[in-house]
Design a protein around this motif. Structure first.
Motif, PDB file in Angstrom:
ATOM      1  N   ARG A  20       0.822  -1.207   0.000  1.00  0.00           N
ATOM      2  CA  ARG A  20       0.000   0.000   0.000  1.00  0.00           C
ATOM      3  C   ARG A  20       0.860   1.263   0.000  1.00  0.00           C
ATOM      4  NH1 ARG A  20      -2.735  -1.386   3.945  1.00  0.00           N
ATOM      5  NH2 ARG A  20      -1.715  -0.243   5.626  1.00  0.00           N
ATOM      6  N   GLU A  21       1.940   1.245   0.764  1.00  0.00           N
ATOM      7  CA  GLU A  21       2.802   2.419   0.885  1.00  0.00           C
ATOM      8  C   GLU A  21       3.983   2.386  -0.093  1.00  0.00           C
ATOM      9  OE1 GLU A  21       3.939   2.717   4.968  1.00  0.00           O
ATOM     10  OE2 GLU A  21       1.868   2.839   5.689  1.00  0.00           O
ATOM     11  N   ASN A  22       4.061   1.289  -0.892  1.00  0.00           N
ATOM     12  CA  ASN A  22       5.212   1.064  -1.768  1.00  0.00           C
ATOM     13  C   ASN A  22       6.506   1.194  -0.959  1.00  0.00           C
ATOM     14  OD1 ASN A  22       4.813   0.452  -4.691  1.00  0.00           O
ATOM     15  ND2 ASN A  22       6.694   1.641  -4.852  1.00  0.00           N
ATOM     16  N   GLU A  23       6.485   0.605   0.218  1.00  0.00           N
ATOM     17  CA  GLU A  23       7.582   0.704   1.173  1.00  0.00           C
ATOM     18  C   GLU A  23       8.610  -0.387   0.902  1.00  0.00           C
ATOM     19  OE1 GLU A  23       9.997   2.022   3.421  1.00  0.00           O
ATOM     20  OE2 GLU A  23       8.110   3.055   3.859  1.00  0.00           O
ATOM     21  N   TYR A  24       9.873  -0.075   1.134  1.00  0.00           N
ATOM     22  CA  TYR A  24      10.906  -1.068   0.872  1.00  0.00           C
ATOM     23  C   TYR A  24      11.924  -1.188   1.999  1.00  0.00           C
ATOM     24  CZ  TYR A  24      13.620   3.063  -0.394  1.00  0.00           C
ATOM     25  OH  TYR A  24      14.243   4.274  -0.372  1.00  0.00           O
ATOM     26  N   GLN A  25      12.026  -0.209   2.870  1.00  0.00           N
ATOM     27  CA  GLN A  25      13.038  -0.255   3.917  1.00  0.00           C
ATOM     28  C   GLN A  25      12.554  -1.073   5.111  1.00  0.00           C
ATOM     29  OE1 GLN A  25      13.614   3.918   4.612  1.00  0.00           O
ATOM     30  NE2 GLN A  25      15.232   4.082   3.081  1.00  0.00           N
ATOM     31  N   ASN A  26      13.503  -1.698   5.796  1.00  0.00           N
ATOM     32  CA  ASN A  26      13.223  -2.442   7.027  1.00  0.00           C
ATOM     33  C   ASN A  26      12.164  -3.531   6.842  1.00  0.00           C
ATOM     34  OD1 ASN A  26      15.000  -0.684   8.447  1.00  0.00           O
ATOM     35  ND2 ASN A  26      13.348   0.830   8.580  1.00  0.00           N
ATOM     36  N   VAL A  27      12.192  -4.179   5.678  1.00  0.00           N
ATOM     37  CA  VAL A  27      11.265  -5.275   5.434  1.00  0.00           C
ATOM     38  C   VAL A  27      11.661  -6.470   6.298  1.00  0.00           C
ATOM     39  CG1 VAL A  27      10.464  -6.923   3.722  1.00  0.00           C
ATOM     40  CG2 VAL A  27      10.710  -4.528   3.111  1.00  0.00           C
ATOM     41  N   VAL A  28      10.713  -6.966   7.064  1.00  0.00           N
ATOM     42  CA  VAL A  28      11.002  -8.080   7.969  1.00  0.00           C
ATOM     43  C   VAL A  28      10.117  -9.289   7.664  1.00  0.00           C
ATOM     44  CG1 VAL A  28      11.792  -6.575   9.825  1.00  0.00           C
ATOM     45  CG2 VAL A  28       9.365  -7.189   9.681  1.00  0.00           C
TER      46      VAL A  28
END
Length: 356
Positions: A20-28
């Motif tokens: 949803r946020e197109n987030e990529y950092q700190n993926v766990v």
């Protein structure tokens, strides 16, 4: 709730947020869906199949390399070839069941005998996708070469056995590869699907790389017919209660019935993982590079590597990688012939013929 189900729920919710946020950092998180090409063996020789080899199956050590990941994974999807032929099918299904994974299967349905139906139902089978493209035996035989009525009989037996259980959440879906020879049978297949207890029909446009015989049947050259039949399919779905998902219309003006189209947002760098028969790990079925091999590298070292992070940074943005720009799922228009015929020279040859 079982502890594995809690792990899966947390993993799933975080992945949804990343997409949803197109987030990529700190993926766990681990992937939501893991697809295994368990075998290349198949009892069919489908006319439009892209497989070149029909022998070999997945080394069990590859599956063992996934064991610690599966409690986090929502869905384990078995692919082939024909996955019901896999010699380790029983062990794999039981591993998925013990890990509380929802089991998915893509199959031609011809081998859904009593033993295999029980195995799937006993081990948390959630979705079985049956590849089936005809309402008439003659058409089915020309495409797949099998017995259409036998496949539908297998489906009916499976839904009856599912309904006899109080805890089964199994759903059945038909995957329908649409082409000139079968597009006019689509609505009838939806009616037959409803009668057999199938809840969904997913329609896909047939594509080819460089085969002229496939290109001749592409619906790119029969757009009015395709749009009319897609509209009829949506209407039939509403009439029968079957969810119908289509790949789109060539002309927006032909959308006489409201219906669902595919979500073209890419979820793969967060949610999907494909492992081929040799153990090579990828994030999608496109032209993205292989991350490595499970026979010599731990899954964590592949899934959390820098290469995957780079995909997450750019996917669904103007800076997406070249492999993403040519993706059939999200990056191409069905009105572009390259969606249907990937070989440029062959596409130009067919365009020249239609222009005469």
């Amino acid at each position: 709730m079982h502890q594995y189900q809690r792990l899966t729920a947390v993993n799933d919710q975080l992945n949804d947020r990343y997409v949803r946020e197109n987030e990529y950092q700190n993926v766990v998180t681990y992937p939501k869906l893991v697809t295994l090409t368990t075998t290349l063996k198949c009892n069919y020789r489908c006319w439009m199949c892209y497989q070149q080899e029909f022998k070999g199956e997945m080394d069990w050590r590859i599956v063992e390399g996934l064991a610690q990941v599966l409690p986090f994974v929502k869905t384990l999807q078995l692919f082939g070839g024909e996955p019901l032929i896999y010699s380790k099918l029983e062990s794999l299904c039981r591993l998925a069941g013990d890990s509380r994974c929802e089991l998915e299967l893509i199959t031609n349905g011809s081998l859904l005998d009593e033993r295999r139906r029980a195995l799937l139902l006993d081990n948390n089978a959630r979705l079985i996708k049956i590849s089936l493209e005809a309402a008439k035996q003659e058409t089915y035989e020309s495409i797949r070469g099998g017995n259409l009525l036998m496949v539908f009989d297998n489906i009916k037996k499976l839904t009856a056995e599912r309904d006899a259980r109080t805890n089964s959440k199994l759903e059945l879906q038909i995957n329908y590869v649409a082409m000139r020879r079968n597009i006019e049978e689509l609505a009838d297949v939806i009616r037959m699907a409803a009668n057999a207890g199938v809840i969904r029909v997913l329609v896909l446009y047939m594509f080819t790389t460089d085969r002229e015989d496939l290109a001749r049947e592409s619906l790119f050259f029969h757009q009015e017919l395709s749009d009319r039949c897609m509209n009829e399919a949506l209407a039939t779905g509403l009439e029968t209660g079957v969810e119908v998902i289509i790949p789109g219309f060539f002309s927006i003006q032909r959308r006489d019935v409201e219906g669902g189209e595919m979500d073209h947002t890419c979820h793969s760098p967060w949610k999907n993982c494909l492992i081929d028969i040799a153990g090579n790990v990828r994030i999608c079925c496109g032209k993205t590079p292989t991350l490595g091999n499970l026979l010599d590298t731990a899954f964590d070292d592949l899934w959390f590597c820098d290469a995957v992070t780079s995909y997450r940074k750019t996917v669904n943005t103007e800076k997406q990688l070249p492999a993403c720009r040519v993706c059939r799922v999200k990056g191409r228009s069905i009105n572009n012939i390259s969606f249907h015929i990937r070989d440029k020279a062959l596409a130009e040859q067919f365009i020249a013929r239609t222009d005469k």
